[in-house]
Design a protein around this motif. Sequence first.
Motif, PDB file in Angstrom:
ATOM      1  N   ARG A   1       0.691  -1.014  -0.096  1.00 14.36           N
ATOM      2  CA  ARG A   1      -0.040   0.467   0.024  1.00 14.36           C
ATOM      3  C   ARG A   1       1.283   1.461   0.105  1.00 14.36           C
ATOM      4  N   TYR A   2       2.118   1.042   0.339  1.00 16.44           N
ATOM      5  CA  TYR A   2       2.857   2.507   0.741  1.00 16.44           C
ATOM      6  C   TYR A   2       4.086   2.612  -0.434  1.00 16.44           C
ATOM      7  N   SER A   3       3.458   2.344  -2.346  1.00 19.22           N
ATOM      8  CA  SER A   3       4.503   1.726  -2.946  1.00 19.22           C
ATOM      9  C   SER A   3       4.780   3.508  -3.789  1.00 19.22           C
ATOM     10  N   GLY A   4       4.224   4.425  -3.026  1.00 22.90           N
ATOM     11  CA  GLY A   4       4.231   6.388  -3.994  1.00 22.90           C
ATOM     12  C   GLY A   4       2.988   5.973  -4.612  1.00 22.90           C
ATOM     13  N   GLU A   5       1.662   5.116  -4.941  1.00 23.01           N
ATOM     14  CA  GLU A   5       0.991   5.295  -6.071  1.00 23.01           C
ATOM     15  C   GLU A   5       0.023   6.665  -6.042  1.00 23.01           C
ATOM     16  N   GLU A   6      -0.455   6.318  -4.159  1.00 23.15           N
ATOM     17  CA  GLU A   6      -1.407   6.815  -3.553  1.00 23.15           C
ATOM     18  C   GLU A   6      -1.010   7.946  -3.170  1.00 23.15           C
TER      19      GLU A   6
END
Length: 170
Positions: A53-58
């Motif tokens: 969830r913390y991949s920089g997509e959101e």
Amino acid sequence: MARPAPWWWLRPLAALALALALVRVPSARAGQMPRPAERGPPVRLFTEEELARYSGEEDQPIYLAVKGVVFDVTSGKEFYGRGAPYNALAGKDSSRGVAKMSLDPADLTHDISGLTAKELEALDDIFSKVYKAKYPIVGYTARRILNEDGSPNLDFKPEDQPHFDIKDEF
């Protein structure tokens, strides 16, 4: 043989009291409580799904793990954010890719088995001199703390972090 005076055991206590009286111990000002040591955010345990969830997509912080230690690399979003050169490392434990200096999807895994001594040395060097030196630790991967069967990993040793106390955090 002469018996010691009945108060002989008080001498060490008197010496200690005198030493303490001579040493100035800083105290809080009248009416003020001493400030507790500053603590960072609580250390968390991340599953692979949570870390993804913390991949920089959101609109989330950007986390990546190396050697099972999860770092907040948001301050380096020009390197790890969406569209950035190292975004492929974000949101997962990419220890193998870091060791091999590879962004090949097959290398973006926690599995470091089969790496050469030179690659393992590079991994340790980058882990210490880049990630630990530059980015705050926010947690650990479940894989680092737990064995495949869910039992505790007895080889787990928390990385140096001033506010980390395993009994308080988990």
